[in-house]
Design an enzyme around this catalytic site. Structure first.
Site, PDB file in Angstrom:
ATOM      1  N   HIS A 201       0.998  -1.100   0.260  1.00 36.54           N
ATOM      2  CA  HIS A 201       0.377   0.148   0.129  1.00 36.54           C
ATOM      3  C   HIS A 201       0.460   1.192  -0.205  1.00 36.54           C
ATOM      4  O   HIS A 201       2.237   0.767   0.047  1.00 36.54           O
ATOM      5  CB  HIS A 201      -1.274  -0.071   0.855  1.00 36.54           C
ATOM      6  CG  HIS A 201      -0.649   0.339   2.193  1.00 36.54           C
ATOM      7  ND1 HIS A 201       0.326  -0.615   2.570  1.00 36.54           N
ATOM      8  CD2 HIS A 201      -0.667   0.912   3.185  1.00 36.54           C
ATOM      9  CE1 HIS A 201       0.992  -0.822   4.557  1.00 36.54           C
ATOM     10  NE2 HIS A 201       0.009   0.580   4.655  1.00 36.54           N
TER      11      HIS A 201
ATOM     12  N   HIS B  91       1.158   3.989   2.453  1.00 39.35           N
ATOM     13  CA  HIS B  91       1.747   4.285   2.985  1.00 39.35           C
ATOM     14  C   HIS B  91       3.735   4.486   2.692  1.00 39.35           C
ATOM     15  O   HIS B  91       4.686   4.059   3.024  1.00 39.35           O
ATOM     16  CB  HIS B  91       1.324   4.143   4.585  1.00 39.35           C
ATOM     17  CG  HIS B  91       0.019   3.948   4.964  1.00 39.35           C
ATOM     18  ND1 HIS B  91      -1.117   3.567   5.689  1.00 39.35           N
ATOM     19  CD2 HIS B  91      -0.321   5.335   4.192  1.00 39.35           C
ATOM     20  CE1 HIS B  91      -2.350   4.003   5.870  1.00 39.35           C
ATOM     21  NE2 HIS B  91      -2.086   5.144   4.853  1.00 39.35           N
TER      22      HIS B  91
ATOM     23  N   ASP C 217       5.841   4.728   5.454  1.00 41.61           N
ATOM     24  CA  ASP C 217       6.650   3.727   6.112  1.00 41.61           C
ATOM     25  C   ASP C 217       6.490   2.231   5.485  1.00 41.61           C
ATOM     26  O   ASP C 217       6.836   1.380   6.220  1.00 41.61           O
ATOM     27  CB  ASP C 217       6.232   3.815   7.556  1.00 41.61           C
ATOM     28  CG  ASP C 217       4.534   2.987   7.607  1.00 41.61           C
ATOM     29  OD1 ASP C 217       3.930   3.327   6.843  1.00 41.61           O
ATOM     30  OD2 ASP C 217       4.133   2.491   8.176  1.00 41.61           O
ATOM     31  N   HIS C 218       6.027   3.070   3.364  1.00 50.28           N
ATOM     32  CA  HIS C 218       6.245   1.239   3.439  1.00 50.28           C
ATOM     33  C   HIS C 218       6.688   1.417   1.708  1.00 50.28           C
ATOM     34  O   HIS C 218       7.386   0.492   1.867  1.00 50.28           O
ATOM     35  CB  HIS C 218       4.746   0.475   3.111  1.00 50.28           C
ATOM     36  CG  HIS C 218       4.134  -0.223   4.494  1.00 50.28           C
ATOM     37  ND1 HIS C 218       4.027  -1.715   4.588  1.00 50.28           N
ATOM     38  CD2 HIS C 218       3.531   0.843   5.416  1.00 50.28           C
ATOM     39  CE1 HIS C 218       4.021  -1.434   6.123  1.00 50.28           C
ATOM     40  NE2 HIS C 218       3.459  -0.111   6.908  1.00 50.28           N
TER      41      HIS C 218
ATOM     42  N   HIS D 179      -7.656  -0.603   5.025  1.00 52.85           N
ATOM     43  CA  HIS D 179      -6.224   0.467   5.901  1.00 52.85           C
ATOM     44  C   HIS D 179      -6.243   1.146   4.840  1.00 52.85           C
ATOM     45  O   HIS D 179      -6.103   2.119   4.740  1.00 52.85           O
ATOM     46  CB  HIS D 179      -5.546  -0.332   5.945  1.00 52.85           C
ATOM     47  CG  HIS D 179      -4.061   0.296   6.132  1.00 52.85           C
ATOM     48  ND1 HIS D 179      -4.116   0.394   7.199  1.00 52.85           N
ATOM     49  CD2 HIS D 179      -3.286   0.253   6.329  1.00 52.85           C
ATOM     50  CE1 HIS D 179      -3.241   1.005   8.021  1.00 52.85           C
ATOM     51  NE2 HIS D 179      -2.053   1.169   6.971  1.00 52.85           N
TER      52      HIS D 179
ATOM     53  N   ASP E 215      -0.679  -3.486   6.701  1.00 53.44           N
ATOM     54  CA  ASP E 215      -1.122  -3.288   7.263  1.00 53.44           C
ATOM     55  C   ASP E 215      -2.557  -3.303   7.189  1.00 53.44           C
ATOM     56  O   ASP E 215      -3.150  -3.359   8.221  1.00 53.44           O
ATOM     57  CB  ASP E 215      -0.674  -1.747   6.994  1.00 53.44           C
ATOM     58  CG  ASP E 215       0.261  -0.670   7.533  1.00 53.44           C
ATOM     59  OD1 ASP E 215       1.108  -2.043   7.947  1.00 53.44           O
ATOM     60  OD2 ASP E 215       0.695   0.216   7.685  1.00 53.44           O
TER      61      ASP E 215
ATOM     62  N   HIS F  45       4.367  -4.561  10.559  1.00 51.72           N
ATOM     63  CA  HIS F  45       4.807  -4.019  11.619  1.00 51.72           C
ATOM     64  C   HIS F  45       5.082  -5.455  13.020  1.00 51.72           C
ATOM     65  O   HIS F  45       3.808  -6.241  13.016  1.00 51.72           O
ATOM     66  CB  HIS F  45       3.728  -3.194  12.008  1.00 51.72           C
ATOM     67  CG  HIS F  45       3.497  -2.302  11.008  1.00 51.72           C
ATOM     68  ND1 HIS F  45       4.312  -1.061  11.406  1.00 51.72           N
ATOM     69  CD2 HIS F  45       2.309  -1.382  10.615  1.00 51.72           C
ATOM     70  CE1 HIS F  45       4.195   0.588  10.778  1.00 51.72           C
ATOM     71  NE2 HIS F  45       3.881  -0.168   9.990  1.00 51.72           N
TER      72      HIS F  45
HETATM   73 ZN   LIG Z   1      -0.250   1.171   6.451  1.00 49.66          ZN
END
Ligand SMILES: [Zn+2]
Length: 234
Positions: A52, A54, A56-57, A113, A130, A168
Site C-alpha cells: 500500500h 503509506h 513507512d512502506h 486500511h 498493514d 509491523h
Molecule cells: Zn499503512
C-alpha cells in the site's frame, strides 16, 4: 524460496523473498537495512512489491532503485496513483499474478486500511502489509468497516498453514487487546504466554484461533472491535 525479514524504522518489517540470487523486496520503508540485507544474502533485487502507499512502506523505493535501477515496482492502481508511491512500473489487481524473475505471487485486493491495499501470496506465504497483523489488523483509514471485514475474511480463506508476513511488530499490544475482546479465549492466553519477539511470521491458523478481528462474527462486531482497539489503552 526463502524469506528474510528485515527490521526497519521503529517497528516495521520489510522482507526479502529470495530464489537463488534473485530477490523481491516487500515494503521497503527505508533503503539502507534492505540493501545491507541483500548484500549479506548475496542477492540482486529485481522487484519491489508494495502492499500500500503509506510512507513507512514505500520510503525506501527510490534509494533501492538507485542501486538496482532495473527493479520493477509493483502496486495496486488505486494506491499507485498516490503521490507517495514513486515510480510504479506494474499495476496489479485482485486475482492477477505478478511474475518477477523466478518468483510468482498471486494478488489479493484487501481494501480498508487503504483503498488499494493488496496482499501477495507466494507458495505457502502471504505478505499482508498493514491489513492483517499477528493478533491484529490495520486501522481503517480509507475504506469502510465492511470492506475491511471482507478483506480479512478473504485472507482467512487461505490454507491454515499459510505463513503470514505482516508489516509491523505490534503483536504484544495486539494480544492485550485480544485478551480484552475475548477474555475466555485460551488460545490468546497461550499465545501471549509464549510470545517471542520478533514474532513474524504468524500463520492463518494462529490468526483464526486468536485474532479478534478475523474472528469477528460479522461486520458489525468487526466494527465494534476495531473502534474498541482504536481507543484501547491496554
Ligand atoms: Zn499503512
Amino acid at each position: 524460496m526463502r524469506i528474510v525479514p528485515v527490521p526497519c524504522l521503529k517497528d516495521n518489517y520489510a522482507y526479502l523473498v529470495i530464489d537463488g540470487t534473485y530477490a523481491a523486496v516487500v515494503d521497503p520503508s527505508e533503503p539502507a537495512p534492505v540493501l545491507d540485507a541483500a548484500a549479506r544474502e548475496g542477492v540482486d533485487i529485481g522487484a519491489i512489491w508494495l502492499t500500500h502507499h503509506h510512507w513507512d512502506h514505500v520510503g525506501g523505493v527510490e534509494g533501492i532503485l538507485q542501486m538496482h535501477p532495473g527493479a520493477e515496482v509493483v502496486a495496486h492502481p488505486t494506491d499507485a496513483e498516490k503521490a507517495k508511491v514513486p515510480k510504479v512500473t506494474k499495476k496489479v489487481e485482485d486475482g492477477q499474478t505478478v511474475t518477477t524473475g523466478p518468483l510468482t505471487a498471486k494478488i489479493i485486493h484487501n481494501p480498508g486500511h487503504t483503498l488499494g491495499a493488496i496482499s501477495y501470496v507466494i507458495e505457502d506465504a502471504v505478505f499482508t502489509g498493514d491489513t492483517l497483523f499477528a493478533a491484529g489488523c490495520g486501522r481503517v483509514f480509507e475504506g469502510t468497516m465492511e470492506m475491511m471485514h471482507d478483506s480479512l475474511q478473504k485472507l482467512a480463506a487461505l490454507p491454515p498453514e499459510t505463513r503470514v508476513f505482516f508489516g509491523h511488530e505490534y503483536t504484544a499490544s495486539n494480544l492485550k487487546f485480544a485478551a480484552h475482546a475475548e477474555p475466555d479465549n485460551e488460545a490468546v492466553k497461550a499465545r501471549a504466554g509464549s510470545l517471542v519477539t520478533p514474532s513474524t511470521p504468524s500463520t492463518i491458523g494462529d490468526e483464526l484461533a486468536t485474532n479478534p478481528f478475523m474472528r469477528a462474527k460479522d461486520a458489525a462486531q468487526f466494527a465494534e472491535r476495531r473502534t474498541g482497539k482504536d481507543n484501547f489503552k491496554g
